[in-house]
Design a protein around this motif. Sequence first.
Motif, mmCIF file in Angstrom:
data_model
loop_
_atom_site.group_PDB
_atom_site.id
_atom_site.type_symbol
_atom_site.label_atom_id
_atom_site.label_comp_id
_atom_site.label_asym_id
_atom_site.label_seq_id
_atom_site.Cartn_x
_atom_site.Cartn_y
_atom_site.Cartn_z
ATOM 1 N N ASP A 40 0.690 -1.091 -0.087
ATOM 2 C CA ASP A 40 -0.028 -0.066 0.081
ATOM 3 C C ASP A 40 0.746 1.211 -0.079
ATOM 4 O OD1 ASP A 40 -2.384 -1.625 0.084
ATOM 5 O OD2 ASP A 40 -2.762 -0.999 2.079
ATOM 6 N N VAL A 41 0.402 2.393 -0.876
ATOM 7 C CA VAL A 41 1.207 3.656 -0.689
ATOM 8 C C VAL A 41 0.313 4.613 -0.054
ATOM 9 C CG1 VAL A 41 2.357 5.160 -2.125
ATOM 10 C CG2 VAL A 41 2.395 2.857 -2.883
ATOM 11 N N LEU A 42 0.880 5.216 0.918
ATOM 12 C CA LEU A 42 0.181 5.986 1.658
ATOM 13 C C LEU A 42 0.824 7.643 1.394
ATOM 14 C CD1 LEU A 42 -0.249 4.243 4.956
ATOM 15 C CD2 LEU A 42 -1.835 4.264 2.946
ATOM 16 N N TYR A 43 -0.023 8.705 1.673
ATOM 17 C CA TYR A 43 0.530 10.001 1.602
ATOM 18 C C TYR A 43 0.397 10.348 3.115
ATOM 19 C CZ TYR A 43 1.835 14.865 0.929
ATOM 20 O OH TYR A 43 2.399 16.095 1.273
ATOM 21 N N ILE A 44 1.114 10.864 3.857
ATOM 22 C CA ILE A 44 1.110 11.155 5.142
ATOM 23 C C ILE A 44 1.685 12.602 5.420
ATOM 24 C CG2 ILE A 44 1.680 10.527 7.668
ATOM 25 C CD1 ILE A 44 2.179 7.876 6.780
ATOM 26 N N SER A 45 0.840 13.416 6.281
ATOM 27 C CA SER A 45 1.324 14.542 6.308
ATOM 28 C C SER A 45 0.830 15.141 7.621
ATOM 29 C CB SER A 45 0.795 15.863 5.328
ATOM 30 O OG SER A 45 -0.582 15.795 5.329
ATOM 31 N N VAL A 46 1.534 16.210 8.370
ATOM 32 C CA VAL A 46 1.224 16.681 9.656
ATOM 33 C C VAL A 46 1.023 18.188 9.342
ATOM 34 C CG1 VAL A 46 2.141 16.971 12.005
ATOM 35 C CG2 VAL A 46 2.725 14.945 10.680
ATOM 36 N N TRP A 47 -0.041 18.634 9.936
ATOM 37 C CA TRP A 47 -0.365 20.011 9.617
ATOM 38 C C TRP A 47 0.520 20.951 10.306
ATOM 39 C CZ3 TRP A 47 -2.875 23.846 13.077
ATOM 40 C CH2 TRP A 47 -3.318 24.801 12.356
ATOM 41 N N ASP B 250 7.988 19.823 6.259
ATOM 42 C CA ASP B 250 9.030 18.743 6.416
ATOM 43 C C ASP B 250 8.793 17.314 6.653
ATOM 44 O OD1 ASP B 250 10.730 20.663 5.973
ATOM 45 O OD2 ASP B 250 11.574 20.651 7.833
ATOM 46 N N LEU B 251 7.198 16.956 7.108
ATOM 47 C CA LEU B 251 6.732 15.851 7.504
ATOM 48 C C LEU B 251 5.324 15.493 6.668
ATOM 49 C CD1 LEU B 251 6.664 16.253 11.493
ATOM 50 C CD2 LEU B 251 8.249 14.907 9.998
ATOM 51 N N SER B 252 5.683 15.743 5.345
ATOM 52 C CA SER B 252 4.807 15.444 4.177
ATOM 53 C C SER B 252 5.302 14.375 3.253
ATOM 54 C CB SER B 252 4.221 16.366 3.520
ATOM 55 O OG SER B 252 3.411 17.402 4.398
ATOM 56 N N HIS B 253 5.119 12.978 3.435
ATOM 57 C CA HIS B 253 5.729 12.371 2.492
ATOM 58 C C HIS B 253 4.830 11.080 1.978
ATOM 59 C CE1 HIS B 253 10.082 13.303 3.778
ATOM 60 N NE2 HIS B 253 9.391 13.821 4.697
ATOM 61 N N GLU B 254 5.356 10.556 1.004
ATOM 62 C CA GLU B 254 4.608 9.463 0.475
ATOM 63 C C GLU B 254 5.312 8.213 1.011
ATOM 64 O OE1 GLU B 254 2.666 9.376 -3.615
ATOM 65 O OE2 GLU B 254 4.360 7.947 -3.901
ATOM 66 N N SER C 132 -3.680 9.666 3.404
ATOM 67 C CA SER C 132 -4.485 9.419 2.224
ATOM 68 C C SER C 132 -4.085 8.318 1.766
ATOM 69 C CB SER C 132 -4.750 10.665 1.289
ATOM 70 O OG SER C 132 -3.751 10.968 0.625
ATOM 71 N N LEU C 133 -4.858 7.396 0.959
ATOM 72 C CA LEU C 133 -4.487 6.393 0.160
ATOM 73 C C LEU C 133 -4.181 6.787 -1.277
ATOM 74 C CD1 LEU C 133 -4.036 3.213 0.033
ATOM 75 C CD2 LEU C 133 -6.627 2.931 -0.543
ATOM 76 N N ARG C 134 -2.976 6.571 -1.532
ATOM 77 C CA ARG C 134 -2.426 6.900 -2.912
ATOM 78 C C ARG C 134 -2.589 5.497 -3.931
ATOM 79 N NH1 ARG C 134 0.213 11.942 -3.530
ATOM 80 N NH2 ARG C 134 -1.033 13.118 -2.198
ATOM 81 N N LYS C 135 -2.302 4.395 -3.549
ATOM 82 C CA LYS C 135 -2.113 3.172 -4.300
ATOM 83 C C LYS C 135 -2.394 1.931 -3.365
ATOM 84 C CE LYS C 135 -0.054 0.997 -8.078
ATOM 85 N NZ LYS C 135 1.010 0.255 -8.504
ATOM 86 N N MET C 136 -3.135 1.144 -3.922
ATOM 87 C CA MET C 136 -3.281 -0.191 -3.038
ATOM 88 C C MET C 136 -2.173 -1.365 -3.574
ATOM 89 S SD MET C 136 -7.505 -0.571 -2.808
ATOM 90 C CE MET C 136 -7.701 -0.484 -4.570
ATOM 91 N N GLY C 137 -1.671 -1.754 -2.253
ATOM 92 C CA GLY C 137 -0.639 -2.905 -2.781
ATOM 93 C C GLY C 137 -1.697 -4.331 -3.110
ATOM 94 N N GLY C 138 -0.945 -5.226 -3.670
ATOM 95 C CA GLY C 138 -1.685 -6.618 -3.808
ATOM 96 C C GLY C 138 -2.767 -6.432 -4.949
ATOM 97 N N LYS C 139 -3.650 -7.446 -5.194
ATOM 98 C CA LYS C 139 -4.642 -7.225 -5.910
ATOM 99 C C LYS C 139 -5.886 -7.027 -5.201
ATOM 100 C CE LYS C 139 -6.746 -9.677 -10.026
ATOM 101 N NZ LYS C 139 -6.700 -10.795 -10.665
ATOM 102 N N LYS C 140 -6.033 -5.604 -5.018
ATOM 103 C CA LYS C 140 -7.614 -5.244 -4.150
ATOM 104 C C LYS C 140 -8.341 -4.548 -5.044
ATOM 105 C CE LYS C 140 -5.025 -4.485 -0.014
ATOM 106 N NZ LYS C 140 -4.434 -3.294 0.729
ATOM 107 N N VAL C 141 -9.794 -4.821 -4.805
ATOM 108 C CA VAL C 141 -10.912 -4.232 -5.633
ATOM 109 C C VAL C 141 -11.634 -3.487 -4.477
ATOM 110 C CG1 VAL C 141 -10.587 -5.665 -7.466
ATOM 111 C CG2 VAL C 141 -12.276 -6.188 -5.666
ATOM 112 N N ILE C 142 -12.378 -2.529 -4.819
ATOM 113 C CA ILE C 142 -13.401 -1.734 -4.013
ATOM 114 C C ILE C 142 -14.721 -2.291 -4.689
ATOM 115 C CG2 ILE C 142 -14.109 0.325 -3.112
ATOM 116 C CD1 ILE C 142 -11.183 1.525 -3.647
ATOM 117 N N VAL C 143 -15.601 -2.651 -3.811
ATOM 118 C CA VAL C 143 -17.095 -2.748 -3.900
ATOM 119 C C VAL C 143 -17.886 -1.886 -3.233
ATOM 120 C CG1 VAL C 143 -18.856 -4.660 -4.496
ATOM 121 C CG2 VAL C 143 -16.478 -5.257 -4.273
#
Length: 189
Positions: free
Chosen positions: A6-13, A17-21, A68-79
């Motif tokens: 899974d790829v996440l984007y994490i930021s701190v308000w 300097d603490l905004s990273h994928e 926030s979720l940028r990309k799902m790892g593995g083979k995932k689908v949303i229903v």
Amino acid sequence: TLEKGDVLYISVWQEDDLSHEVIVRPDGKISFPLAGDVPVLYLTFTQLRAELTKRLKEYIRDPIVSISLRKMGGKKVIVLGEVQEPGVYTVTGERTVLEAIALAGGFTEHAVHSSVILVRGGLQTPEGTRLDLNRAINKTDMGQNVALQSEDIVYVPKKFIANVNYFVSQILGPISKGVWTFHGIETLK
């Protein structure tokens, strides 16, 4: 819950300097500045936010963490839509749209089988296609029961959707732009 890849984007308000994928590594951890290596495998977004907040409090007064979720790892689908249990599902092997709907507990009584929307291209570049699953259910056109790809989104509507492109831009557009933070993703479960 979070899984490997899974790829996440994490930021701190107010902490640029603490905004990273970040990516969930094969060992089930992420690396984040000041927090170090954080085990995240099978955590929810709320649990990860709480853990990062706890670790960052040592360095920052009242950190406000967004994920926030940028990309799902593995083979995932949303229903989504008129299924018993909307959510994110991990699929293995060759699975079809009807099998994904079955994983989600099947159709509700209000589902419109003839206007199911399949969104391809993941969260970054979604493109919608209408499927008439009545024809697949009745075995008159099995081509409507499409094989799934990773990051496909299956939406079962309550009423017929006339304009697929409008639907994708208005309803799924916020997902593709990363507007849905951990709150929005958790409501998908």
